[in-house]
Design a protein around this motif. Sequence first.
Motif, PDB file in Angstrom:
ATOM      1  N   GLU A 576       0.467  -0.943  -0.006  1.00 26.45           N
ATOM      2  CA  GLU A 576       0.360   0.134  -0.338  1.00 26.45           C
ATOM      3  C   GLU A 576       1.057   1.192  -0.091  1.00 26.45           C
ATOM      4  O   GLU A 576       0.401   1.886  -0.700  1.00 26.45           O
ATOM      5  N   ARG A 577       2.067   1.287   0.563  1.00 23.80           N
ATOM      6  CA  ARG A 577       2.742   2.279   1.128  1.00 23.80           C
ATOM      7  C   ARG A 577       2.777   2.342  -0.650  1.00 23.80           C
ATOM      8  O   ARG A 577       3.479   4.126  -1.083  1.00 23.80           O
ATOM      9  N   LEU A 583      -4.611   2.781  -6.450  1.00 28.68           N
ATOM     10  CA  LEU A 583      -5.486   1.025  -6.022  1.00 28.68           C
ATOM     11  C   LEU A 583      -6.336   0.959  -4.911  1.00 28.68           C
ATOM     12  O   LEU A 583      -7.208   0.682  -4.869  1.00 28.68           O
ATOM     13  N   TYR A 584      -5.033   1.099  -3.919  1.00 29.01           N
ATOM     14  CA  TYR A 584      -5.742   0.504  -1.638  1.00 29.01           C
ATOM     15  C   TYR A 584      -6.268   1.035  -1.736  1.00 29.01           C
ATOM     16  O   TYR A 584      -7.174   0.925  -1.237  1.00 29.01           O
ATOM     17  N   ARG A 585      -5.981   2.719  -1.990  1.00 28.41           N
ATOM     18  CA  ARG A 585      -7.030   3.746  -1.266  1.00 28.41           C
ATOM     19  C   ARG A 585      -8.244   3.064  -2.120  1.00 28.41           C
ATOM     20  O   ARG A 585      -9.643   3.462  -1.259  1.00 28.41           O
ATOM     21  N   ARG A 588     -10.594   0.563  -0.724  1.00 31.25           N
ATOM     22  CA  ARG A 588     -10.479   0.606   0.625  1.00 31.25           C
ATOM     23  C   ARG A 588     -11.990   1.355   0.531  1.00 31.25           C
ATOM     24  O   ARG A 588     -12.618   1.364   1.408  1.00 31.25           O
ATOM     25  N   SER A 589     -11.949   2.495  -0.396  1.00 30.57           N
ATOM     26  CA  SER A 589     -13.204   4.037  -0.437  1.00 30.57           C
ATOM     27  C   SER A 589     -14.444   2.802  -0.913  1.00 30.57           C
ATOM     28  O   SER A 589     -15.789   3.654  -0.720  1.00 30.57           O
ATOM     29  N   GLY A 590     -14.403   1.391  -1.312  1.00 32.19           N
ATOM     30  CA  GLY A 590     -15.456   0.991  -2.231  1.00 32.19           C
ATOM     31  C   GLY A 590     -15.075   1.232  -3.551  1.00 32.19           C
ATOM     32  O   GLY A 590     -16.765   0.857  -4.372  1.00 32.19           O
ATOM     33  N   GLU A 591     -14.331   2.363  -3.915  1.00 36.23           N
ATOM     34  CA  GLU A 591     -13.924   2.600  -5.737  1.00 36.23           C
ATOM     35  C   GLU A 591     -14.017   1.385  -6.010  1.00 36.23           C
ATOM     36  O   GLU A 591     -14.569   1.733  -7.531  1.00 36.23           O
ATOM     37  N   ILE A 592     -12.959   0.654  -5.817  1.00 40.83           N
ATOM     38  CA  ILE A 592     -12.407  -0.550  -6.483  1.00 40.83           C
ATOM     39  C   ILE A 592     -12.997  -1.771  -5.764  1.00 40.83           C
ATOM     40  O   ILE A 592     -12.569  -2.148  -4.748  1.00 40.83           O
ATOM     41  N   ALA A 593     -14.271  -2.746  -6.845  1.00 42.43           N
ATOM     42  CA  ALA A 593     -14.652  -4.196  -6.246  1.00 42.43           C
ATOM     43  C   ALA A 593     -13.677  -5.176  -6.315  1.00 42.43           C
ATOM     44  O   ALA A 593     -12.551  -5.162  -6.823  1.00 42.43           O
ATOM     45  N   ASN A 594     -13.610  -6.164  -5.196  1.00 43.91           N
ATOM     46  CA  ASN A 594     -12.765  -7.268  -5.589  1.00 43.91           C
ATOM     47  C   ASN A 594     -11.567  -7.349  -6.091  1.00 43.91           C
ATOM     48  O   ASN A 594     -10.388  -7.595  -6.816  1.00 43.91           O
ATOM     49  N   PHE A 595     -10.545  -6.614  -5.118  1.00 50.65           N
ATOM     50  CA  PHE A 595      -9.793  -6.093  -4.826  1.00 50.65           C
ATOM     51  C   PHE A 595      -8.631  -6.985  -3.768  1.00 50.65           C
ATOM     52  O   PHE A 595      -8.724  -7.159  -2.929  1.00 50.65           O
ATOM     53  N   THR A 599     -10.466  -6.615  -0.772  1.00 51.36           N
ATOM     54  CA  THR A 599     -12.335  -7.352  -0.692  1.00 51.36           C
ATOM     55  C   THR A 599     -12.262  -8.933  -1.634  1.00 51.36           C
ATOM     56  O   THR A 599     -12.785  -9.132  -1.591  1.00 51.36           O
ATOM     57  N   SER A 600     -10.628  -9.284  -1.591  1.00 53.42           N
ATOM     58  CA  SER A 600     -10.640 -10.106  -2.087  1.00 53.42           C
ATOM     59  C   SER A 600      -9.752 -10.957  -1.935  1.00 53.42           C
ATOM     60  O   SER A 600      -8.539 -10.291  -1.483  1.00 53.42           O
TER      61      SER A 600
END
Length: 638
Positions: A576-577, A583-585, A588-595, A599-600
């Motif tokens: 993440e750093r 992408l991680y941000r 975590r905010s819900g903009e990308i599913a199945n990450f 969330t995957s």
Amino acid sequence: MTVSYRPDALIASDISAYLAQHQNKSLLRFITCGSVDDGKSTLIGRLLYDSKMIFEDQLAALEADSRRVGTQGQEIDFALLVDGLAAEREQGITIDVAYRFFATEKRKFIVADTPGHEQYTRNMVTGASTADLAVILIDARKGVLTQTRRHSYLAHLIGIRHIVLAVNKMDLVGYDQAVFDAIVAEYREFAASIGIADFTAIPLSGFRGDNITALSDNTPWFAGPALMPHLETVELDVDADRARPFRMPVQWVNRPNLDFRGFSGLIAAGSVTPGDKVRILPSGRTTSVTRIVTLGGDLTEAGAGQSVTLTLADEVDCSRGDLIATADAPPQVADQFQATIVWMDQEELLPGRAYWLKIGSQTVSATVQQPRHAIDVNTLAELSVRTLGLNDIGVAEVYTDRGIVFEAYEDSHALGGFILIDKITNATVGAGMLNFSLRRAQNVHWQATEINREAHARQKNQSPRLLWFTGLSGSGKSTIANLVEKRLHALGKHSFLLDGDNVRHGLNKDLGFTDADRIENIRRVGEVARLMTDAGLIVLTAFISPFRAERELVRKMMPEGEFFEIFVDTPLDEAERRDVKGLYRKARSGEIANFTGITSPYEAPVNPEIRIDTTRTSPEAAAELIVEQIMGVWSPTL
């Protein structure tokens, strides 16, 4: 001359005659099924009670249990005979499949009490898989329900030919003939729509005993038969199995000493005699049977339903998973099929993922493609779906990693019915029925070419390799893979890098990031990589490839020693750093599913060939040591 008889000899003779008579009775396996609280367990308890299969101490315990749970009128609660789990007694429902044996003067029975709750549909399928007859119960107060339709559809799908529609709890509707007739008419319309041509409808009360063993005075309008006489006289399908061509899946090679070699199994169909010509499948070798060996001695003939050991005239290659069949009418061998699947796991089917497929004594690796459709058991509509969830029924194509011996399920349950097993958890996740082989499975053959992979590799003066980089997004896979390829190029090696992002611009641009799409993504990449190694190349792939099962699938595509799993091991917080794309941000905010990682899941390799700890090793050092290792110089794990 006076002849005296010993009483004990008479007793022994009577017992022997009774046992012989009992042993020769036919056996009927049946299930009770239907919706929740339709009275399945009570009915079985009543059958056990009326057939005198309850001992006095059991009856006393049953009466005490009935008083404790508060059965109305202090009468016997027959359901307690079958519902043995504490959770079943506490909730008043059936959870697991309960098997009970009982017998009458005319026949022996094994009955499976199956649960009515939708979440336990898989247990119902288990009970139905060996049944000859299904008793579909309906609560007279409720009529035909969703589970009535579901269980009827499954019973017919599994191939149960004898259906009894038991309209139960008639005592609670005053034994009203109009209620019974309306339910039978509604069920007949549904049954005809799914292909059930005939069934026997019986009005009964499991609790009161009406129409169980004899016709009841409470239903003078019903001409019969009662349930027990019907179960005693319904025709079995044993003769039909014996009339079919001989089939015996080999379960065990019996080799007690150097002088004996036999092949043991349960005869699935047909009959066999010494001297019969047989064919071993899938190899196709032919030979003949010399002996039929059993514990009680050799037989002159054996048929469907018997377990025997066959000895053969020739030293043919035959092992567990093979099939011995009549030589002139063997079953098919194929590796692609259309199948009907009942999904039995909480986790959805993942199209493209490799599962174990077990059919008879054969176990192979298989992948299920995206279903053609699922079936709505209420309307029988064919629904467009991408996968199958718990208790879903669908039709899909199934591919196996090698040819298997099979027959369509409607012709042979033994050679057409299969289960699917998760390779990681070893849990049974689905059950299925093979409908037919796909024509392309018979018409498509591997084309031999004169310039093979060894010739391509010699031309390039190198050994083909597949370097499979896996790790979280941001772990540094692509960076290290790129440096490895630069080093290989400088050494004059022929290589090609398949990068995850680049492949999704072309070959896999139609795929998303669901688990099913990720699996298909890796399957396609694995196939491309294998073809490129056939050209003699050193192939590098940089993909998250989060699932162990798919990485293992690609490994098995490759010759031994050519697949290198390289785990670019970076902790999640470090990945993440480094996340320059954000992408991680967004995940975590819900903009990308199945990450992956958020969330995957990511399933880290257990025993990779190479492990790179990027918190301790620079990309340049990692690349150098990877090249040294694949060129034959071993370096310690980084």
